[in-house]
Design a protein around this motif. Structure first.
Motif, PDB file in Angstrom:
ATOM      1  N   MET A  62       0.858  -1.174   0.000  1.00 55.53           N
ATOM      2  CA  MET A  62       0.000   0.000   0.000  1.00 55.53           C
ATOM      3  C   MET A  62       0.900   1.232   0.000  1.00 55.53           C
ATOM      4  SD  MET A  62      -3.069  -1.452   2.322  1.00 55.53           S
ATOM      5  CE  MET A  62      -4.191  -0.220   1.757  1.00 55.53           C
ATOM      6  N   ALA A  63       0.288   2.381  -0.222  1.00 53.23           N
ATOM      7  CA  ALA A  63       1.092   3.575  -0.489  1.00 53.23           C
ATOM      8  C   ALA A  63       2.065   3.903   0.644  1.00 53.23           C
ATOM      9  CB  ALA A  63       0.159   4.761  -0.744  1.00 53.23           C
ATOM     10  N   ALA A  64       1.611   3.713   1.884  1.00 59.05           N
ATOM     11  CA  ALA A  64       2.413   4.199   3.005  1.00 59.05           C
ATOM     12  C   ALA A  64       3.729   3.450   3.177  1.00 59.05           C
ATOM     13  CB  ALA A  64       1.593   4.121   4.294  1.00 59.05           C
TER      14      ALA A  64
ATOM     15  N   MET B 290       5.559   2.068   0.773  1.00 59.21           N
ATOM     16  CA  MET B 290       6.417   2.021  -0.411  1.00 59.21           C
ATOM     17  C   MET B 290       7.360   3.223  -0.478  1.00 59.21           C
ATOM     18  SD  MET B 290       6.037  -0.786  -1.918  1.00 59.21           S
ATOM     19  CE  MET B 290       5.895  -1.545  -0.311  1.00 59.21           C
TER      20      MET B 290
END
Lengths: 166, 793
Positions: free
Chosen positions: B721-723, B725
């Protein structure tokens, strides 16, 4: 399926600024109502258990999972989908930034992603990249690796802040 | 006339530039058209009753309760579907010894994995079909299960398919040189046991098909979320007993694929069969549990490997023993032996060494079938190779960069053939590594790492070189008997208004295929890309082709587009020459106008030429060719595959208290030959890296010993998920292939190939002073704490 799910319920709401009246099965999810009954196929069903965020729509000003809310619960609500947000022009800069930065690939997560981001941008200011990433953590994207999306959000937030200051 | 790619000021210079994707505005406005968005008159919906057992015989099927549900139209058992749909066998002749039993669209007599479709329920709505499916009562008699990979061939393990004799699907041993002799006398031999977890693709759009048999036209039309429309056409025609020409496969927008949607799935074939029986449109869209239990899985490997080096760090030998378990069937028609075969082909790939032995052992088990998923075999081979190289460097007290420099093929040595017998036309390992080190400031990072180490902060730097197989020739599938095209075609047409339409056999799933093709056609003819409309994904409309897989879209489809565009340019100039009474060679097309080649003076806009050709052909000399539609096909012939290369680096921090890994930054330098659209290539690399990072840190399908799938939801199977990466820095070296004028090789899988190994090496770099080491992916906090001895039970 219990009989209660088969019961039909009358609802009246506005969707993308237009009044809608409908009689829906009690078990009908909001995203299915939008897609199947109203033809608003811009909202996507990805996991149907509230994790992926592809079905995110705006209900009474808040980004909501269309797969976790029943259509019956939207009685009296103001619902906006990507189609309506597009037509109203409120996220045109964000959409342009997504295209320019290639912040989408297959496009399946994109409607939910844009709707979630609209909520973040409405708070104003220029969020840190970590804050943008944290906000997007309710929206899966399997194609981009997220960096282009973060870039696009950052650029729009900055442009909006500069415009506001000018 | 050839294109001088080296000259950025050349006319119509769209190849090599970032131009926007023509289909992107549609997708950001919610105007995509995915299979589930399509509604046809009289359309019915199918839901499947799936086996809850990993292995069981199927007894009586009671559908009485299900038939009572309002809206239910028909219910089909496996035997009923088998009357109109023949079974298939997932083998290829060139994978010698590969075996797999016949597989039906719906299980007949016996179910072999949890999730295998057994009964199909058709209703007027999906909700009714699901409700009724829950009421179908199937009498199962459970059978002994095979779930453990390493004991699958033991004498006391039950045989999953009695007709096959044993649980061995495929085994291949490749030997080059004298591995045992070298290992016996080498300065150092280092060994390790690696594990890669069972993954699945998790496309955001689930697998989908809408099938519409029209008895009046005797034609089956299907809308598929697929990467290979022509392959699906062939398969549906073959197994439903239809002429190929009476099957039309349409592929509009596809919501992610990554290899998941290039295979033949029993429930999708059953849906087409049901449409044929019921003579009406039938839609199937997998739900998320069905995605986890029936989309192909991949990467379930265990590998014992050894490397021998001399005192200077030169690689003398590599020995790899790879095992993989592929589920109950080899997947049709690409087979489930390709991944293991790739591990044999790719291990040791970047390095110039002589003695190599690799064996892959592919076994059956009662789990979801595995098959080709993005970067097929590469993440495994790269993890094994780069893991071994780092272990050897540590043993020798040598810097990981230095040992690679001493062993990578020199940049001027090509063409070469590797000990795995792979032919490399031209790679750039050293140039790529040098560029990587510069981008990441390797020395600076090492200094930072050392300084932080003193403060109890454990950071690691991991490097992973790799090769990537792209632009496959018929050596991949065709020679094995599969009707999967390695050739691809493009038709380019000029319409009266001077605009162009390009029809291509390669497909779009978000990579930017259509943008890439529009740029190539624009440059090839001499118009701006917004004057080119690209059409893909319709077997009745586009030239025959393979579709998009194995990173072939740009290299194969792009070259076909370039050649057809150049041919159309020639045809236009021939007509223009006749109109303008000028030799065609003295004319050129620039920005949509016929110009004098020498002076650039405008002679005629293309819309005027179109007007005359289409509406006033009487004014042209009789016999002047006026073929403003040109088709060309392309296939590679000099090399079985166009290999690319690259190198990645990961910088991360390990919390030794919690075992949590924080990715700080990631770099990749890769060489995909000619870059057509830099932004699209970079984003393919980034997306690919993150898919690889998921495998390194999070992704693992879990089964219990009875073959029950334990994590069939997105909350339980973790993807990036975005956080979590990092930002990624991407650089390029360009070594165009000489097989084509375009010179493009593939880029879609490079990110996924190298990322897991880079992370593994970075974690081990962080752990090394603490005495820990991890080689089993994903590197969860628990595994890291175990490696550090903090968890011992």
């Amino acid at each position: 399926m219990s009989d209660a799910f088969r019961d039909r319920i009358d609802i009246a709401l506005t969707v993308n600024g237009e009044p809608v009246e409908a009689r829906v099965p009690a078990g009908r999810h909001l995203v299915d109502f939008l897609r199947l009954d109203l033809g608003l196929t811009g909202s996507h069903a990805g996991c149907e258990h509230g994790v992926c965020g592809a079905c995110t729509v705006k209900v009474d000003g808040e980004a909501v999972r269309g797969c976790l809310m029943l259509a019956a619960q939207a009685d009296g609500a103001e619902v906006w989908t990507l189609e309506g947000l597009t037509q109203s022009g409120v996220i045109r800069d964000l959409q342009d930034a997504f295209v320019a930065r290639n912040a989408l690939q297959c496009g399946y997560c994109t409607p939910g992603m844009l709707t979630s981001i609209e909520e973040l941008l409405n708070r104003g200011g220029v969020p840190e990249r970590a804050e943008i990433r944290e906000h997007l953590s309710g929206n899966y994207c399997r194609c981009t690796g997220y960096e282009a999306i973060v870039d696009a959000v950052e650029s729009v937030a900055r442009a909006r802040a500069e415009k506001g200051a000018a | 006339m050839t294109i001088s790619f080296g000259n950025p000021d050349r006319p119509n210079s769209y190849i090599g530039k970032t131009v926007p994707r023509p289909n992107a505005p549609r997708l950001v406005q919610g105007r995509g058209k995915y299979v589930d968005d399509i509604v046809l008159p009289r359309m019915a919906h199918v839901a499947f009753v799936r086996s809850p057992h990993a292995h069981a015989t199927i007894g009586a099927i009671d559908t009485a309760g299900a038939k009572e549900v309002k809206g239910v139209l028909r219910i089909f058992t496996g035997a009923e579907i088998a009357e109109v749909c023949t079974p298939w066998v997932g083998v290829l002749a060139h994978l010698k010894g590969l075996k797999s039993p016949p597989q039906h669209a719906l299980a007949v007599d016996r179910a072999c994995w949890v999730g295998e479709p057994v009964v199909a329920v058709v209703a007027t709505s999906r909700a009714a079909a699901e409700e009724a499916a829950a009421l179908v009562d199937v009498d199962y008699d459970p059978l002994p299960v095979v779930t453990d990979m390493m004991s699958a061939l033991d004498a006391d393990t039950p045989v999953l398919h009695a007709d096959m004799g044993d649980n061995l699907a495929f085994r291949r041993l490749h030997e080059e040189g004298d591995v045992d002799g070298v290992m016996a006398t080498a300065h150092k031999v280092v060994s390790a046991r690696f594990k890669t977890a069972r993954h699945t693709g998790v496309t955001l759009e689930p697998r989908s098909i809408l099938a519409d048999w029209n008895p009046a036209e005797q034609q089956l039309t299907t809308w598929n979320a697929t990467q290979a429309p022509h392959m699906i056409q062939t398969v549906l025609a073959t197994h439903l007993g239809l002429p190929e020409g009476r099957v039309r496969v349409i592929c509009d927008d596809v919501g992610g694929s990554y290899g998941i949607k290039v295979h033949v799935y029993p429930d999708e074939v059953a849906t087409a069969a049901i449409s044929k029986i019921m003579e009406r449109p039938v839609k199937f869209v997998a739900d998320r549990l069905e995605s986890f239990s029936t989309d192909i899985h991949a990467r379930d490997h265990e590998i014992e490997a050894k490397i021998a080096v001399d005192a200077e760090g030169r690689i003398l030998a590599i020995d790899v023993d790879d095992w993989t378990a592929i589920g109950a069937y080899s997947v049709y028609p690409r087979t489930s032996a390709i991944e293991g075969n790739q591990v044999v082909n790719l291990c040791g790939g970047p390095y110039d060494f002589a003695n190599y032995r690799a064996q892959t052992t592919v076994v059956f088990q009662n789990k979801t079938p595995t098959c080709q998923y993005r970067a097929v075999g590469h993440p495994i081979a790269v993890a094994v190779t780069e893991g071994l190289v780092d272990l050897a460097a540590a043993e020798l007290g040598m810097d990981p960069v230095e040992i690679r420099r001493r062993n990578m093929y020199a940049d001027d040595v090509y063409p070469v053939t590797s000990p795995a017998k792979m032919k490399f036309e031209g790679l750039s390992h050293h140039a790529s590594l040098n560029k990587l080190l510069e981008l990441m400031d390797y020395d600076g990072l090492r200094a930072e790492q050392a300084a932080l180490r003193g403060k109890g902060i454990h950071r690691g730097i991991g490097i992973a070189s790799f090769i990537e197989l792209t632009n496959p020739s018929p050596f991949m599938y065709g020679i094995g008997g599969a009707r999967i095209s390695a050739q691809d075609g493009c038709t380019v047409r000029m319409d009266p208004d001077g605009s162009l339409v390009a029809l291509s056999g390669v497909t779009e799933q978000g990579q930017g295929t259509e943008a890439m093709l529009s740029q190539i056609v624009a440059e090839g003819v001499g118009v701006s890309p917004d004057r080119v409309r690209v059409i893909t994904g319709d077997t009745q409309v586009t030239p025959y082709g393979g579709g998009t897989w194995a990173s072939r879209g740009a290299g194969i489809g792009g070259e076909a587009a370039l050649q057809s565009a150049r041919a159309l340019r020639g045809a236009i100039l021939e007509v223009a020459g006749a109109m303008l009474q000028s030799p065609a060679e003295a004319l050129d097309i620039r920005d949509g106008q016929v110009v004098d080649a020498a002076s650039g003076e405008v002679r005629m806009p293309l819309e005027e030429l179109g007007r005359i050709v289409y509406f006033r052909g009487d004014t042209l000399p009789k016999g002047v060719p006026r073929e403003l539609v040109q088709t060309r096909h392309f296939i590679t012939s000099d090399y079985p595959f166009a290999f690319t290369n690259g190198v990645q680096a990961s910088y991360l921090e390990v919390d030794t208290e919690t075992g949590i890994v924080t990715l700080l930054k990631h770099w990749c330098v890769e060489d995909c030959g000619r870059i057509i659209n830099p932004q699209l290539v970079d984003e393919q690399i980034r997306g690919g890296i993150v898919q690889g990072l998921g495998g390194a840190l999070f992704e693992e399908i879990h089964y219990d010993a009875e073959g029950q799938l334990l994590n069939g939801s997105m909350a339980d199977y973790l993807v990036p998920m975005a956080a979590e990466m990092p930002d990624m820095v991407v650089g390029h070296v360009e070594t165009p292939t000489m097989e084509s004028e375009l010179g493009a090789k593939g880029a879609g899988e490079a990110g996924t190939a190298g990322a897991p190994a880079a992370v593994m090496n970075a974690i081990n770099d962080a752990l090394r002073p603490l005495g820990g080491q991890v080689t089993a992916m994903p590197f969860t906090p628990e595994r890291i704490l175990r490696a550090l001895g903090r968890i011992t039970d």
